[in-house]
Design a protein around this motif. Structure first.
Motif, PDB file in Angstrom:
ATOM      1  N   PRO A 126      -1.157   9.496   4.944  1.00 36.25           N
ATOM      2  CA  PRO A 126      -0.870   8.608   3.805  1.00 36.25           C
ATOM      3  C   PRO A 126      -1.751   7.372   3.784  1.00 36.25           C
ATOM      4  CG  PRO A 126       1.155   9.318   4.870  1.00 36.25           C
ATOM      5  CD  PRO A 126       0.028   9.758   5.758  1.00 36.25           C
ATOM      6  N   ARG A 185      -5.279  19.485   2.484  1.00 36.59           N
ATOM      7  CA  ARG A 185      -5.103  20.394   3.612  1.00 36.59           C
ATOM      8  C   ARG A 185      -6.038  19.945   4.743  1.00 36.59           C
ATOM      9  NH1 ARG A 185      -3.122  25.642   3.549  1.00 36.59           N
ATOM     10  NH2 ARG A 185      -3.376  25.780   1.276  1.00 36.59           N
ATOM     11  N   ALA A 236      -5.831  16.672  -6.826  1.00 35.39           N
ATOM     12  CA  ALA A 236      -5.602  15.270  -7.188  1.00 35.39           C
ATOM     13  C   ALA A 236      -6.030  15.030  -8.624  1.00 35.39           C
ATOM     14  CB  ALA A 236      -6.389  14.348  -6.250  1.00 35.39           C
ATOM     15  N   ARG A 284      -7.256  16.633 -13.902  1.00 32.91           N
ATOM     16  CA  ARG A 284      -6.940  16.908 -12.495  1.00 32.91           C
ATOM     17  C   ARG A 284      -7.972  17.878 -11.951  1.00 32.91           C
ATOM     18  NH1 ARG A 284      -1.795  19.243 -10.597  1.00 32.91           N
ATOM     19  NH2 ARG A 284      -1.914  20.563 -12.456  1.00 32.91           N
ATOM     20  N   ARG A 312      -0.073  11.451  -0.767  1.00 29.67           N
ATOM     21  CA  ARG A 312       0.232  10.369  -1.695  1.00 29.67           C
ATOM     22  C   ARG A 312       0.889  10.995  -2.911  1.00 29.67           C
ATOM     23  NH1 ARG A 312      -5.652   7.244  -1.739  1.00 29.67           N
ATOM     24  NH2 ARG A 312      -5.763   6.845   0.512  1.00 29.67           N
ATOM     25  N   PRO A 313       1.576  10.229  -3.738  1.00 29.52           N
ATOM     26  CA  PRO A 313       2.170  10.818  -4.943  1.00 29.52           C
ATOM     27  C   PRO A 313       1.122  11.525  -5.798  1.00 29.52           C
ATOM     28  CG  PRO A 313       3.043   8.612  -4.585  1.00 29.52           C
ATOM     29  CD  PRO A 313       1.941   8.811  -3.576  1.00 29.52           C
ATOM     30  N   GLY A 314       1.333  12.826  -6.041  1.00 28.69           N
ATOM     31  CA  GLY A 314       0.409  13.602  -6.851  1.00 28.69           C
ATOM     32  C   GLY A 314      -0.878  13.981  -6.167  1.00 28.69           C
ATOM     33  N   ARG A 315      -0.975  13.738  -4.856  1.00 29.59           N
ATOM     34  CA  ARG A 315      -2.217  14.006  -4.125  1.00 29.59           C
ATOM     35  C   ARG A 315      -1.916  14.877  -2.920  1.00 29.59           C
ATOM     36  NH1 ARG A 315      -7.355  10.344  -3.709  1.00 29.59           N
ATOM     37  NH2 ARG A 315      -8.818  12.014  -3.221  1.00 29.59           N
ATOM     38  N   ARG A 316      -2.501  16.066  -2.892  1.00 31.39           N
ATOM     39  CA  ARG A 316      -2.251  17.002  -1.801  1.00 31.39           C
ATOM     40  C   ARG A 316      -3.571  17.348  -1.116  1.00 31.39           C
ATOM     41  NH1 ARG A 316       1.057  21.945  -3.997  1.00 31.39           N
ATOM     42  NH2 ARG A 316       1.806  22.028  -1.839  1.00 31.39           N
ATOM     43  N   GLU A 347      -7.819  20.522  -1.613  1.00 29.97           N
ATOM     44  CA  GLU A 347      -7.421  19.209  -2.114  1.00 29.97           C
ATOM     45  C   GLU A 347      -7.069  19.339  -3.588  1.00 29.97           C
ATOM     46  OE1 GLU A 347      -8.781  14.485  -2.116  1.00 29.97           O
ATOM     47  OE2 GLU A 347     -10.044  15.989  -1.123  1.00 29.97           O
ATOM     48  N   ALA A 400      -0.518  19.461   2.205  1.00 35.67           N
ATOM     49  CA  ALA A 400       0.576  18.487   2.225  1.00 35.67           C
ATOM     50  C   ALA A 400       0.318  17.349   1.253  1.00 35.67           C
ATOM     51  CB  ALA A 400       0.739  17.923   3.636  1.00 35.67           C
ATOM     52  N   GLU A 401       1.392  16.815   0.700  1.00 31.24           N
ATOM     53  CA  GLU A 401       1.286  15.663  -0.191  1.00 31.24           C
ATOM     54  C   GLU A 401       1.138  14.405   0.644  1.00 31.24           C
ATOM     55  OE1 GLU A 401       3.167  14.361  -4.408  1.00 31.24           O
ATOM     56  OE2 GLU A 401       4.607  14.839  -2.843  1.00 31.24           O
TER      57      GLU A 401
END
Length: 332
Positions: free
Chosen positions: A328, A322, A243, A230, A316-320, A241, A313-314
């Protein structure tokens, strides 16, 4: 199915420095976690707050002028910022160890490297027998590729090369099999061959210890691509970011992440071709820009970016991420 176990959780961390010119907000609201068994890369340009974040974990911020203003740093559920000095000393080098950026200034010049490696074993594991300490120190030095470890055990830091000193630093860090290894630019100033060897040593030690995790702090994205599962991208005192490595390198979402990756040389690039660069420089921590902190250098910045700072903010699943411009559906 339960999710990955969080070994370290950083929540709302703020580490500031009181200078004559004003307050430098070097780390200004960092949220980050390190999971058991993973290698997490923390990347960004110099001046973004990466090293200050690492030093804050073990409360090694020089005070004054620095101080941890607020936040939580939870290691296996315990807030490290609330520990007493003796409790924190037991964690440093035992449960959490750190490989510092420059071994020549991190090693004590008046003690042999063997003594410095064995000191961690003596303090954290209560080993007092000199022969056992020496044997364990020599064994660890040999394991980390230090030639003739019996003789090198009696050497002083200035008598060793940069690569050997870095191996000694890693030996000190791994002496007590820590659950978390923080490596702050561990391959800086080493040639490419030595870089690969040092990284391989750390990854091998991690594999042997099972659930141990590594927080790798670097500006070398090639190293991150090879070693990390990660990646957290840091800019202006905050995470921009977060991910998994593969999707981040395949499709960077934050404009800053894209700028970092676009600046890398590509295979087949002709001689004399200018590399792409992010315009401008990292702003001073004495006066971060209003709104999005990257807006002064971002080619996509809009009026909202200059007025309102986005949340991490998230998308996507597991992806944040700013960024106001990333949703999405994908990239800005």
């Amino acid at each position: 199915m339960p999710g990955p176990v969080k070994l370290l959780e950083i929540r709302g961390l703020r580490t500031w420095f009181e200078l004559e010119e004003g307050t430098a907000r070097a780390v200004d609201g960092v949220d980050l976690d390190v999971r058991e068994g993973e290698v997490l890369g923390l990347v960004g340009e110099s001046g973004c707050g990466k090293s200050v974040t690492a030093l804050s974990i073990l409360n090694l911020i020089p005070a004054p002028p620095g101080r941890i203003v607020s936040g939580e740093i939870l290691f296996r559920g315990r807030d490290l910022l609330k520990l007493s000095r003796p409790e924190l000393r037991a964690v440093r080098g035992g449960d959490i160890a750190m490989v510092f950026q420059e071994p020549m200034t991190s090693l004590n010049p008046v003690f042999t490297v063997g003594w410095q490696i064995e000191e961690a074993i003596r303090f954290h594991q209560g080993v007092g027998d000199r022969r056992e300490l020496a044997a364990r120190g020599v064994r660890l030095m040999g394991k980390l590729g230090i030639p003739d470890p019996e003789r090198r055990r009696g050497a002083y830091p200035h008598e060793l090369s940069g690569g050997m000193r870095q191996r000694v630093m890693i030996a000190m860090a791994l002496a007590c099999s820590p659950a978390l290894l923080i490596a702050d630019e561990p391959t800086t100033a080493l040639d490419a061959t030595l870089q690969a060897e040092i990284l391989e040593l750390m990854l091998r030690a991690k594999a042997e210890s099972g659930d141990a995790a590594i927080l790798l702090i670097t500006h070398d994205l090639a190293v991150v691509a090879e070693t990390c599962g990660r990646v957290a991208v840091m800019y202006a005192g905050r995470i921009q970011e977060l991910a998994d490595a593969d999707p981040l390198f395949r499709e960077p979402l934050h404009p800053y992440t894209r700028g970092l990756l676009d600046s890398l040389p590509r295979p087949g690039t002709g001689k004399g071709t200018r590399l792409r660069a992010i315009p401008g420089t990292v702003p001073r921590s004495l006066s971060w820009p209003s709104g999005c902190r990257f807006q002064t250098r971002c080619p996509l910045a809009q009026d909202r970016c200059r007025r309102v700072e986005p949340e991490l903010a998230e998308v996507r699943p597991g992806r944040r991420v700013r960024c106001h411009l990333v949703g999405p559906e994908g990239r800005a």
